[in-house]
Design a protein around this motif. Structure first.
Motif, PDB file in Angstrom:
ATOM      1  N   UNK A  31    -114.417  36.172  54.811  1.00  0.00           N
ATOM      2  CA  UNK A  31    -115.334  36.989  53.999  1.00  0.00           C
ATOM      3  C   UNK A  31    -116.679  36.320  53.776  1.00  0.00           C
ATOM      4  N   UNK A  32    -116.726  35.020  53.602  1.00  0.00           N
ATOM      5  CA  UNK A  32    -117.975  34.333  53.284  1.00  0.00           C
ATOM      6  C   UNK A  32    -118.892  34.069  54.459  1.00  0.00           C
ATOM      7  N   UNK A  33    -118.483  34.419  55.663  1.00  0.00           N
ATOM      8  CA  UNK A  33    -119.315  34.130  56.836  1.00  0.00           C
ATOM      9  C   UNK A  33    -120.563  35.008  56.830  1.00  0.00           C
ATOM     10  N   UNK A  34    -121.706  34.421  57.154  1.00  0.00           N
ATOM     11  CA  UNK A  34    -122.983  35.156  57.083  1.00  0.00           C
ATOM     12  C   UNK A  34    -123.291  35.957  58.343  1.00  0.00           C
ATOM     13  N   UNK A  35    -124.302  36.791  58.244  1.00  0.00           N
ATOM     14  CA  UNK A  35    -124.983  37.399  59.381  1.00  0.00           C
ATOM     15  C   UNK A  35    -124.213  38.494  60.114  1.00  0.00           C
ATOM     16  N   UNK A  71    -117.879  29.705  69.013  1.00  0.00           N
ATOM     17  CA  UNK A  71    -117.621  29.380  67.611  1.00  0.00           C
ATOM     18  C   UNK A  71    -118.880  28.866  66.939  1.00  0.00           C
ATOM     19  N   UNK A  72    -119.171  29.458  65.780  1.00  0.00           N
ATOM     20  CA  UNK A  72    -120.159  28.904  64.869  1.00  0.00           C
ATOM     21  C   UNK A  72    -119.409  28.457  63.624  1.00  0.00           C
ATOM     22  N   UNK A  73    -119.736  27.283  63.116  1.00  0.00           N
ATOM     23  CA  UNK A  73    -119.104  26.798  61.884  1.00  0.00           C
ATOM     24  C   UNK A  73    -120.124  26.036  61.064  1.00  0.00           C
ATOM     25  N   UNK A  74    -120.074  26.250  59.756  1.00  0.00           N
ATOM     26  CA  UNK A  74    -121.001  25.560  58.876  1.00  0.00           C
ATOM     27  C   UNK A  74    -120.609  24.088  58.742  1.00  0.00           C
ATOM     28  N   UNK A  75    -119.298  23.797  58.821  1.00  0.00           N
ATOM     29  CA  UNK A  75    -118.804  22.421  58.741  1.00  0.00           C
ATOM     30  C   UNK A  75    -117.886  22.172  59.927  1.00  0.00           C
ATOM     31  N   UNK A  76    -118.415  21.574  60.943  1.00  0.00           N
ATOM     32  CA  UNK A  76    -117.638  21.343  62.171  1.00  0.00           C
ATOM     33  C   UNK A  76    -116.601  20.236  62.021  1.00  0.00           C
ATOM     34  N   UNK A  77    -116.548  19.591  60.859  1.00  0.00           N
ATOM     35  CA  UNK A  77    -115.597  18.500  60.643  1.00  0.00           C
ATOM     36  C   UNK A  77    -114.489  18.894  59.665  1.00  0.00           C
ATOM     37  N   UNK A 105    -121.831  27.527  68.972  1.00  0.00           N
ATOM     38  CA  UNK A 105    -123.016  28.317  68.649  1.00  0.00           C
ATOM     39  C   UNK A 105    -123.759  27.563  67.543  1.00  0.00           C
ATOM     40  N   UNK A 106    -125.014  27.220  67.791  1.00  0.00           N
ATOM     41  CA  UNK A 106    -125.800  26.492  66.794  1.00  0.00           C
ATOM     42  C   UNK A 106    -126.282  27.445  65.698  1.00  0.00           C
ATOM     43  N   UNK A 107    -126.760  26.875  64.614  1.00  0.00           N
ATOM     44  CA  UNK A 107    -127.335  27.688  63.539  1.00  0.00           C
ATOM     45  C   UNK A 107    -128.498  28.518  64.063  1.00  0.00           C
ATOM     46  N   UNK A 108    -129.346  27.904  64.891  1.00  0.00           N
ATOM     47  CA  UNK A 108    -130.508  28.619  65.432  1.00  0.00           C
ATOM     48  C   UNK A 108    -130.067  29.787  66.313  1.00  0.00           C
ATOM     49  N   UNK A 109    -129.047  29.582  67.145  1.00  0.00           N
ATOM     50  CA  UNK A 109    -128.540  30.655  68.000  1.00  0.00           C
ATOM     51  C   UNK A 109    -127.927  31.779  67.169  1.00  0.00           C
ATOM     52  N   UNK A 110    -127.230  31.401  66.091  1.00  0.00           N
ATOM     53  CA  UNK A 110    -126.633  32.414  65.221  1.00  0.00           C
ATOM     54  C   UNK A 110    -127.712  33.294  64.618  1.00  0.00           C
ATOM     55  N   UNK A 111    -128.755  32.670  64.105  1.00  0.00           N
ATOM     56  CA  UNK A 111    -129.844  33.415  63.480  1.00  0.00           C
ATOM     57  C   UNK A 111    -130.621  34.219  64.519  1.00  0.00           C
ATOM     58  N   UNK A 112    -130.879  33.624  65.687  1.00  0.00           N
ATOM     59  CA  UNK A 112    -131.697  34.280  66.714  1.00  0.00           C
ATOM     60  C   UNK A 112    -131.025  35.520  67.280  1.00  0.00           C
ATOM     61  N   UNK A 113    -129.740  35.410  67.653  1.00  0.00           N
ATOM     62  CA  UNK A 113    -129.146  36.604  68.248  1.00  0.00           C
ATOM     63  C   UNK A 113    -127.623  36.652  68.269  1.00  0.00           C
ATOM     64  N   UNK A 114    -126.935  35.567  68.035  1.00  0.00           N
ATOM     65  CA  UNK A 114    -125.483  35.603  68.155  1.00  0.00           C
ATOM     66  C   UNK A 114    -124.854  36.589  67.173  1.00  0.00           C
ATOM     67  N   UNK A 115    -125.312  36.597  65.946  1.00  0.00           N
ATOM     68  CA  UNK A 115    -124.721  37.507  64.959  1.00  0.00           C
ATOM     69  C   UNK A 115    -124.974  38.966  65.317  1.00  0.00           C
TER      70      UNK A 115
END
Length: 167
Positions: A31-35, A71-77, A105-115
């Motif tokens: 639920x908390x995932x953005x974009x 995969x995009x993740x805010x905390x990869x660890x 998937x990097x943060x930049x890729x997520x914002x640019x177009x992945x989402x």
């Protein structure tokens, strides 16, 4: 009527899957995932690994792409996320008969177009840091996920009714 569908593939989820076309991306996220607000969404009360096992029974995975899973993740660890990554990759590999590794998937890729590429979203419960798995659907140009599920159900029913040969 469809038979032999995993019990977790309920009406709303099946409807969401039926609208997917080959080559489209399905997002799996808590639920908390953005974009992901722009895409049709269904929430299921099932851990991601159990949902993925059921999905890979009915959703064809793209075989024309080297990376049908991202995969995009805010905390990869996050240790709990590591377990999910191994489970989803393994289930995707079992479904395709080949090794499947989730590309990052990097943060930049997520914002640019992945989402924006997600045609549909399935939300799952998860207590850890937000993540998004992107799964590229497969099949031929005329196929839909619903037809794939129907073929799977019919094949299972046919196999169950065949009598053994007596040679």
């Amino acid at each position: 009527m469809l038979k032999n569908l995993p019990p977790v593939i309920t009406g709303p989820l099946l409807t969401l899957l039926a609208d997917l076309r080959p080559g489209q991306w399905l997002a799996l996220a808590p639920e908390g995932a953005p974009m992901l607000e722009h895409a049709p969404s269904v929430t299921v009360d099932l851990p991601l690994d159990l949902l993925a096992a059921a999905l890979f029974e009915v959703v064809p995975v793209a075989d024309t792409s080297d990376s049908p899973l991202a995969l995009w993740a805010i905390d990869r660890h996050d240790d709990s996320l590591d377990d999910l990554v191994f489970a989803v990759q393994g289930l995707a590999g079992d479904a395709t008969g080949r090794r499947v590794r989730a590309t990052s998937v990097s943060d930049a890729e997520l914002v640019a177009d992945a989402a924006d590429t997600a045609a549909a979203v399935i939300r799952v419960p998860f207590d850890g840091a937000p993540f998004i798995f992107f799964l590229r659907t497969g099949g031929d140009d005329r196929a839909t996920v619903a037809r794939s599920a129907t073929r799977s159900a019919h094949s299972s029913a046919r196999a169950a009714t065949l009598e053994p040969s007596t040679c």
